[in-house]
Design an enzyme around this catalytic site. Sequence first.
Site, PDB file in Angstrom:
ATOM      1  N   TYR A 109      -3.481  -3.989  -4.032  1.00 34.48           N
ATOM      2  CA  TYR A 109      -2.490  -3.797  -2.967  1.00 34.48           C
ATOM      3  C   TYR A 109      -3.121  -4.068  -1.598  1.00 34.48           C
ATOM      4  O   TYR A 109      -2.534  -4.745  -0.751  1.00 34.48           O
ATOM      5  CB  TYR A 109      -1.978  -2.360  -3.059  1.00 34.48           C
ATOM      6  CG  TYR A 109      -0.882  -1.959  -2.105  1.00 34.48           C
ATOM      7  CD1 TYR A 109       0.417  -2.443  -2.252  1.00 34.48           C
ATOM      8  CD2 TYR A 109      -1.122  -1.053  -1.074  1.00 34.48           C
ATOM      9  CE1 TYR A 109       1.433  -2.032  -1.396  1.00 34.48           C
ATOM     10  CE2 TYR A 109      -0.117  -0.640  -0.218  1.00 34.48           C
ATOM     11  CZ  TYR A 109       1.162  -1.131  -0.386  1.00 34.48           C
ATOM     12  OH  TYR A 109       2.173  -0.723   0.461  1.00 34.48           O
TER      13      TYR A 109
HETATM   14  N1  NAD Z   1       6.169   4.033   1.903  1.00 23.32           N
HETATM   15  C1  NAD Z   1       4.977   3.875   2.452  1.00 23.32           C
HETATM   16  O1  NAD Z   1       4.154   4.810   2.527  1.00 23.32           O
HETATM   17  C2  NAD Z   1       4.586   2.564   3.020  1.00 23.32           C
HETATM   18  C3  NAD Z   1       3.498   2.561   3.867  1.00 23.32           C
HETATM   19  C4  NAD Z   1       3.094   1.371   4.415  1.00 23.32           C
HETATM   20  C5  NAD Z   1       3.770   0.204   4.125  1.00 23.32           C
HETATM   21  N2  NAD Z   1       4.819   0.216   3.285  1.00 23.32           N
HETATM   22  C6  NAD Z   1       5.475  -1.047   3.046  1.00 23.32           C
HETATM   23  O2  NAD Z   1       6.814  -0.969   3.487  1.00 23.32           O
HETATM   24  C7  NAD Z   1       7.587  -1.903   2.748  1.00 23.32           C
HETATM   25  C8  NAD Z   1       8.838  -1.218   2.242  1.00 23.32           C
HETATM   26  O3  NAD Z   1       8.464  -0.275   1.269  1.00 23.32           O
HETATM   27  P1  NAD Z   1       9.219   1.113   1.050  1.00 23.32           P
HETATM   28  O4  NAD Z   1       8.288   2.184   1.411  1.00 23.32           O
HETATM   29  O5  NAD Z   1      10.566   1.077   1.678  1.00 23.32           O
HETATM   30  O6  NAD Z   1       9.303   1.094  -0.545  1.00 23.32           O
HETATM   31  P2  NAD Z   1      10.541   1.038  -1.527  1.00 23.32           P
HETATM   32  O7  NAD Z   1       9.965   0.993  -2.901  1.00 23.32           O
HETATM   33  O8  NAD Z   1      11.505   2.117  -1.187  1.00 23.32           O
HETATM   34  O9  NAD Z   1      11.204  -0.355  -1.155  1.00 23.32           O
HETATM   35  C9  NAD Z   1      10.666  -1.580  -1.605  1.00 23.32           C
HETATM   36  C10 NAD Z   1      11.844  -2.486  -1.892  1.00 23.32           C
HETATM   37  O10 NAD Z   1      11.364  -3.789  -2.262  1.00 23.32           O
HETATM   38  C11 NAD Z   1      12.244  -4.265  -3.268  1.00 23.32           C
HETATM   39  N3  NAD Z   1      11.575  -5.322  -4.027  1.00 23.32           N
HETATM   40  C12 NAD Z   1      10.476  -5.231  -4.831  1.00 23.32           C
HETATM   41  N4  NAD Z   1      10.167  -6.436  -5.349  1.00 23.32           N
HETATM   42  C13 NAD Z   1      11.087  -7.315  -4.883  1.00 23.32           C
HETATM   43  C14 NAD Z   1      11.297  -8.703  -5.042  1.00 23.32           C
HETATM   44  N5  NAD Z   1      10.501  -9.447  -5.837  1.00 23.32           N
HETATM   45  N6  NAD Z   1      12.320  -9.299  -4.369  1.00 23.32           N
HETATM   46  C15 NAD Z   1      13.150  -8.554  -3.590  1.00 23.32           C
HETATM   47  N7  NAD Z   1      13.001  -7.221  -3.389  1.00 23.32           N
HETATM   48  C16 NAD Z   1      11.979  -6.611  -4.038  1.00 23.32           C
HETATM   49  C17 NAD Z   1      12.552  -3.052  -4.113  1.00 23.32           C
HETATM   50  O11 NAD Z   1      13.723  -3.261  -4.864  1.00 23.32           O
HETATM   51  C18 NAD Z   1      12.720  -1.986  -3.049  1.00 23.32           C
HETATM   52  O12 NAD Z   1      14.055  -1.941  -2.597  1.00 23.32           O
HETATM   53  C19 NAD Z   1       6.677  -2.451   1.635  1.00 23.32           C
HETATM   54  O13 NAD Z   1       6.179  -3.715   2.019  1.00 23.32           O
HETATM   55  C20 NAD Z   1       5.555  -1.434   1.587  1.00 23.32           C
HETATM   56  O14 NAD Z   1       4.352  -1.977   1.098  1.00 23.32           O
HETATM   57  C21 NAD Z   1       5.265   1.385   2.731  1.00 23.32           C
END
Ligand code: NAD
Length: 208
Positions: A109
């Site tokens: 990741y």
């Molecule tokens: N939650 C955290 O702590 C955190 C921290 C830092 C960064 N992020 C980043 O924020 C972003 C959003 O994540 P989140 O926390 O909302 O997680 P989440 O799991 O709630 O949302 C991720 C979304 O991506 C979608 N997805 C996955 N693979 C896909 C694909 N191939 N095509 C289209 N959609 C796809 C999923 O269906 C989901 O809706 C991500 O890039 C994640 O790495 C999250």
Amino acid sequence: MAEIIAVGGVAEGRSVDVSSGAEVDAMVDAAVSRWKGVDVLVNNVGVNLPGLLHEVPDDIIDKTLDVNVKGRLYGCRAVIPYMLAIGGGSIVNISRVNGLVSEPFLTVYSASKGAGVMLTKGVALDYVKHGIRCNVICPGWVDTPINHAHAKLLGGLDHIYDTIDSFQPIGRPGQPREIANGALFLASDEASLMTGGVVAVDGGMTSQ
Ligand SMILES: NC(=O)c1ccc[n+]([C@@H]2O[C@H](COP(=O)([O-])OP(=O)(O)OC[C@H]3O[C@@H](n4cnc5c(N)ncnc54)[C@H](O)[C@@H]3O)[C@@H](O)[C@H]2O)c1
């Protein structure tokens, strides 16, 4: 989307696999034809499939890189011609603090999130003279399901939240809205001097 429409806004959704360049192109083409242009892209989609590297199978590595790296490249590639045509635009990539520092079980990741930082800088440099800005947000721990598998490896979500002070000094998980607020700023003209910026929205996590 329903929340936006409920308060009088306009929103449309489309289900797309961002790891397919063709699907991303088709989505952007459809959006441009519907809305007559595109001036903002937020590259937010991501997967977090944690594990120790020597135990991670090929399909997990492929999926992580396909979604988190290629997906972002495809998104940028699809909108740039349209942004060039209208003289500019703003791209906001969502990475994570793991674009800057790693954590246990997150080698794959972190590699993908580091790439998100560098692809941001590449786009920023190549298009700065064309009015396209590209910045990246590195969030800390935010309260969403993407973290659940990682939390399990670290002793469970309750344990994470009980001890969050030890790694996220603000002492609580972030809320999605707090990341969206950062994206809103970077997308707006208020951030007109910012391109290639790496913005930590992390409750102090990378200040330690
Ligand atoms: N939650 C955290 O702590 C955190 C921290 C830092 C960064 N992020 C980043 O924020 C972003 C959003 O994540 P989140 O926390 O909302 O997680 P989440 O799991 O709630 O949302 C991720 C979304 O991506 C979608 N997805 C996955 N693979 C896909 C694909 N191939 N095509 C289209 N959609 C796809 C999923 O269906 C989901 O809706 C991500 O890039 C994640 O790495 C999250």
